[in-house]
Write a protein that holds these residues in place. Structure first.
Motif, mmCIF file in Angstrom:
data_model
loop_
_atom_site.group_PDB
_atom_site.id
_atom_site.type_symbol
_atom_site.label_atom_id
_atom_site.label_comp_id
_atom_site.label_asym_id
_atom_site.label_seq_id
_atom_site.Cartn_x
_atom_site.Cartn_y
_atom_site.Cartn_z
ATOM 1 N N PRO A 280 23.211 60.182 50.051
ATOM 2 C CA PRO A 280 24.456 60.832 49.654
ATOM 3 C C PRO A 280 25.646 59.888 49.774
ATOM 4 N N GLY A 281 26.669 60.151 48.949
ATOM 5 C CA GLY A 281 27.938 59.464 49.096
ATOM 6 C C GLY A 281 27.979 58.028 48.638
ATOM 7 N N VAL A 282 27.032 57.613 47.771
ATOM 8 C CA VAL A 282 27.042 56.226 47.306
ATOM 9 C C VAL A 282 27.468 56.114 45.839
ATOM 10 N N GLY A 283 27.814 57.252 45.210
ATOM 11 C CA GLY A 283 28.407 57.188 43.878
ATOM 12 C C GLY A 283 27.505 57.526 42.712
ATOM 13 N N LYS A 284 26.467 58.331 42.941
ATOM 14 C CA LYS A 284 25.545 58.667 41.844
ATOM 15 C C LYS A 284 26.240 59.506 40.771
ATOM 16 N N THR A 285 26.873 60.594 41.179
ATOM 17 C CA THR A 285 27.562 61.471 40.222
ATOM 18 C C THR A 285 28.717 60.740 39.560
ATOM 19 N N THR A 286 29.464 60.005 40.352
ATOM 20 C CA THR A 286 30.608 59.261 39.821
ATOM 21 C C THR A 286 30.167 58.262 38.769
ATOM 22 N N LEU A 287 29.087 57.553 39.024
ATOM 23 C CA LEU A 287 28.593 56.554 38.082
ATOM 24 C C LEU A 287 28.183 57.198 36.769
ATOM 25 N N ALA A 288 27.535 58.356 36.842
ATOM 26 C CA ALA A 288 27.134 59.068 35.620
ATOM 27 C C ALA A 288 28.356 59.447 34.791
ATOM 28 N N ARG A 289 29.402 59.922 35.448
ATOM 29 C CA ARG A 289 30.623 60.321 34.729
ATOM 30 C C ARG A 289 31.323 59.107 34.108
ATOM 31 N N ILE A 290 31.340 58.010 34.851
ATOM 32 C CA ILE A 290 31.972 56.798 34.318
ATOM 33 C C ILE A 290 31.237 56.318 33.071
ATOM 34 N N ILE A 291 29.915 56.347 33.122
ATOM 35 C CA ILE A 291 29.129 55.918 31.961
ATOM 36 C C ILE A 291 29.454 56.772 30.744
ATOM 37 N N ALA A 292 29.498 58.087 30.941
ATOM 38 C CA ALA A 292 29.819 58.992 29.827
ATOM 39 C C ALA A 292 31.216 58.711 29.286
ATOM 40 N N ASN A 293 32.169 58.486 30.185
ATOM 41 C CA ASN A 293 33.549 58.227 29.753
ATOM 42 C C ASN A 293 33.655 56.920 28.982
ATOM 43 N N GLN A 294 33.037 55.861 29.524
ATOM 44 C CA GLN A 294 33.182 54.566 28.879
ATOM 45 C C GLN A 294 32.445 54.492 27.548
ATOM 46 N N LEU A 295 31.366 55.264 27.409
ATOM 47 C CA LEU A 295 30.627 55.282 26.144
ATOM 48 C C LEU A 295 31.123 56.378 25.211
ATOM 49 N N GLU A 296 32.091 57.165 25.714
ATOM 50 C CA GLU A 296 32.671 58.270 24.934
ATOM 51 C C GLU A 296 31.570 59.220 24.440
ATOM 52 N N ARG A 297 30.683 59.563 25.348
ATOM 53 C CA ARG A 297 29.597 60.494 25.047
ATOM 54 C C ARG A 297 29.960 61.896 25.534
ATOM 55 N N SER A 298 29.470 62.910 24.851
ATOM 56 C CA SER A 298 29.560 64.270 25.383
ATOM 57 C C SER A 298 28.776 64.323 26.682
ATOM 58 N N PHE A 299 29.291 65.068 27.664
ATOM 59 C CA PHE A 299 28.708 65.052 29.007
ATOM 60 C C PHE A 299 28.429 66.476 29.454
ATOM 61 N N TYR A 300 27.162 66.762 29.688
ATOM 62 C CA TYR A 300 26.750 68.077 30.180
ATOM 63 C C TYR A 300 26.149 67.881 31.570
ATOM 64 N N THR A 301 26.424 68.811 32.444
ATOM 65 C CA THR A 301 25.934 68.668 33.808
ATOM 66 C C THR A 301 25.300 69.952 34.303
ATOM 67 N N LEU A 302 24.225 69.786 35.054
ATOM 68 C CA LEU A 302 23.542 70.911 35.684
ATOM 69 C C LEU A 302 23.255 70.554 37.129
ATOM 70 N N SER A 303 23.283 71.545 37.989
ATOM 71 C CA SER A 303 22.854 71.357 39.365
ATOM 72 C C SER A 303 21.491 72.008 39.532
ATOM 73 N N ALA A 304 20.548 71.260 40.043
ATOM 74 C CA ALA A 304 19.199 71.798 40.221
ATOM 75 C C ALA A 304 19.173 72.924 41.246
ATOM 76 N N VAL A 305 20.199 73.011 42.070
ATOM 77 C CA VAL A 305 20.245 74.062 43.088
ATOM 78 C C VAL A 305 20.500 75.424 42.456
ATOM 79 N N THR A 306 21.329 75.457 41.412
ATOM 80 C CA THR A 306 21.766 76.743 40.844
ATOM 81 C C THR A 306 21.233 77.012 39.445
ATOM 82 N N SER A 307 20.587 76.047 38.809
ATOM 83 C CA SER A 307 20.177 76.209 37.417
ATOM 84 C C SER A 307 18.694 76.530 37.294
#
Length: 421
Positions: free
Chosen positions: A47-74
């Motif tokens: 935890p806390g090493v930037g997994k979620t943040t890195l995914a969001r940065i990749i989507a932003n820099q590539l200008e991709r649509s970004f969908y997210t799900l949490s395995a806990v609630t989905s």
């Protein structure tokens, strides 16, 4: 107010701290992002090493649509709904949308199965995040379609860079003067976790009224003891508890080990998470001093899957007490590390000719297998011959430790080899 950890979340790779082996200059993810083409992958790390943040940065820099799900609630329906949404919103020439699944290790087999088609045909590019070994928790068909990238805990330099960035650039913290007089406790309690570090700084800021805020080892320790959960808002204290659990087993303290086991059971920890670590401990910490420990730990893992919960806690308890009470040896653990270091240092040394396989006439003509002596043809099923490459034939890799089992093994080897061991 938005928590400091969220306020400090980076938006670009240039703001991202840590993981230089993945996003640094000429690193694999940096090259993929710069090229504009990424394939599906899984980010594995604590935890806390930037997994979620890195995914969001990749989507932003590539200008991709970004969908997210949490395995806990989905559930499966949520997965299918998101895939349909991604499919319908994508224009013909657009790049694949990114589907980010946090804690993908918590997805059931059916949930993971529902992803396969969309990942394989390119409807979405999957980025999964997990704190668990994907080999155990992600189904093979999905794992074969994804690269796995390992994220490391932030080192002290990364954490200090983040701390200095927070106290100098955050609009709220910037209203006050922070002085880091001592850093050891802050770094120790953070444990390589950026979120914990920022929560510690925020906790100290909220507990001090002066404009000038000093961070010392004493202040950090005192504040965290008063607020044991303040730096662990996402329930990640289980990493500290599993550490205490394993160290208690290693330290041969069954009372402490069973206490930490109870803490995990009471806290709703995944039983498989505990069982896997018992298997690792049996091999790493007990090893050859009591080989039955690994058999019992593996049987514990199997029995837990058959019996389920809550009776499974008894199986975990039995194994925990047994491992903690067993004699200890890490000679096998050290041996493989010594061997790996030797391989790295000496490279790919040739296999001695007499040990080589000779399935063809040409190989036999080249003396492959010539001179090999079949051990079972000799007294005690042993014959003195060379098994290591010539360059390292006199190296010692496994070193016996002080316990009855290994002493007995070593006595037998000394009898056979007449001096080598």
């Amino acid at each position: 107010m938005t928590p400091l950890a969220e306020r400090m979340r980076p938006n670009t790779l240039d703001q991202y701290i840590g993981q230089k082996h993945l996003v640094g200059e000429n690193a694999i993810l940096r090259l993929m992002i710069d090229s504009g083409h990424i394939s599906s992958f899984i980010l594995w790390g604590p935890p806390g090493v930037g997994k979620t943040t890195l995914a969001r940065i990749i989507a932003n820099q590539l200008e991709r649509s970004f969908y997210t799900l949490s395995a806990v609630t989905s559930g499966v329906k949520d997965v299918r709904d998101v895939i349909e949404k991604a499919k319908s919103s994508r224009f013909f020439s657009q790049a694949n949308p990114i589907l980010f699944i946090d804690e993908i290790h918590r997805f059931s087999k059916s949930q993971q199965d529902s992803l396969l088609g969309a990942v394989e045909n390119g409807t979405v590019t999957l980025i999964g995040a997990t704190t668990e070994n994907p080999s155990f928790e992600v189904i093979t068909p999905l794992l074969s379609r994804c690269q796995v990238y390992v994220l490391k805990p932030l080192d002290d330099n990364d954490l200090l860079e983040l701390a200095n960035k927070a106290i100098t650039t955050d609009p709220e913290l910037n209203k006050r003067k922070f002085i880091i007089d001592e850093k050891e406790a802050m770094l120790c309690f953070s444990g390589g976790d950026a979120r914990k570090l920022l929560n510690i700084i925020e906790l100290i800021a909220n507990s001090e009224s002066d404009i000038e805020v000093h961070i010392t080892n004493e202040i950090v320790t005192k504040r965290l003891q008063q607020n044991p959960q303040a730096y662990d808002k996402d329930g990640e204290v289980h990493y500290d508890i599993i550490s205490a659990f394993i160290k208690s087993i290693r330290g041969s303290d069954p009372d402490a080990a069973i206490y930490w086991l109870a803490r995990m059971v009471a806290g709703g920890e995944d039983p498989k998470f505990i069982a896997r670590r018992l298997v690792i401990s049996a091999a790493e910490d007990i090893g050859l001093a009591n080989p039955n420990a690994l058999l019992l730990a593996n049987a514990c893992f199997d029995a837990l899957q058959k019996i389920g919960w809550p009776e499974g806690r008894i199986i975990l308890a039995q194994t925990t007490v047994y491992l903690a009470s067993s004699p200890k040896s890490n000679s096998a653990y050290l041996a493989i590390d010594n061997a790996l270091e030797l391989v790295e240092r000496t490279g790919n040394l040739p296999v001695p000719l007499h040990l080589r396989n000779a399935p063809t006439k040409l190989m036999k003509n080249l003396d492959y297998g010539k001179g090999y002596k079949y051990a079972h043809d000799f007294e005690n099923n042993f014959v003195n011959q060379q098994f290591l490459p010539d360059k390292i034939k006199n190296e010692r890799i496994w070193k016996v430790q002080e316990n009855p089992a290994e002493k007995k093994m070593n006595e037998w080897l000394q009898f056979l080899w007449k001096g080598r061991y």
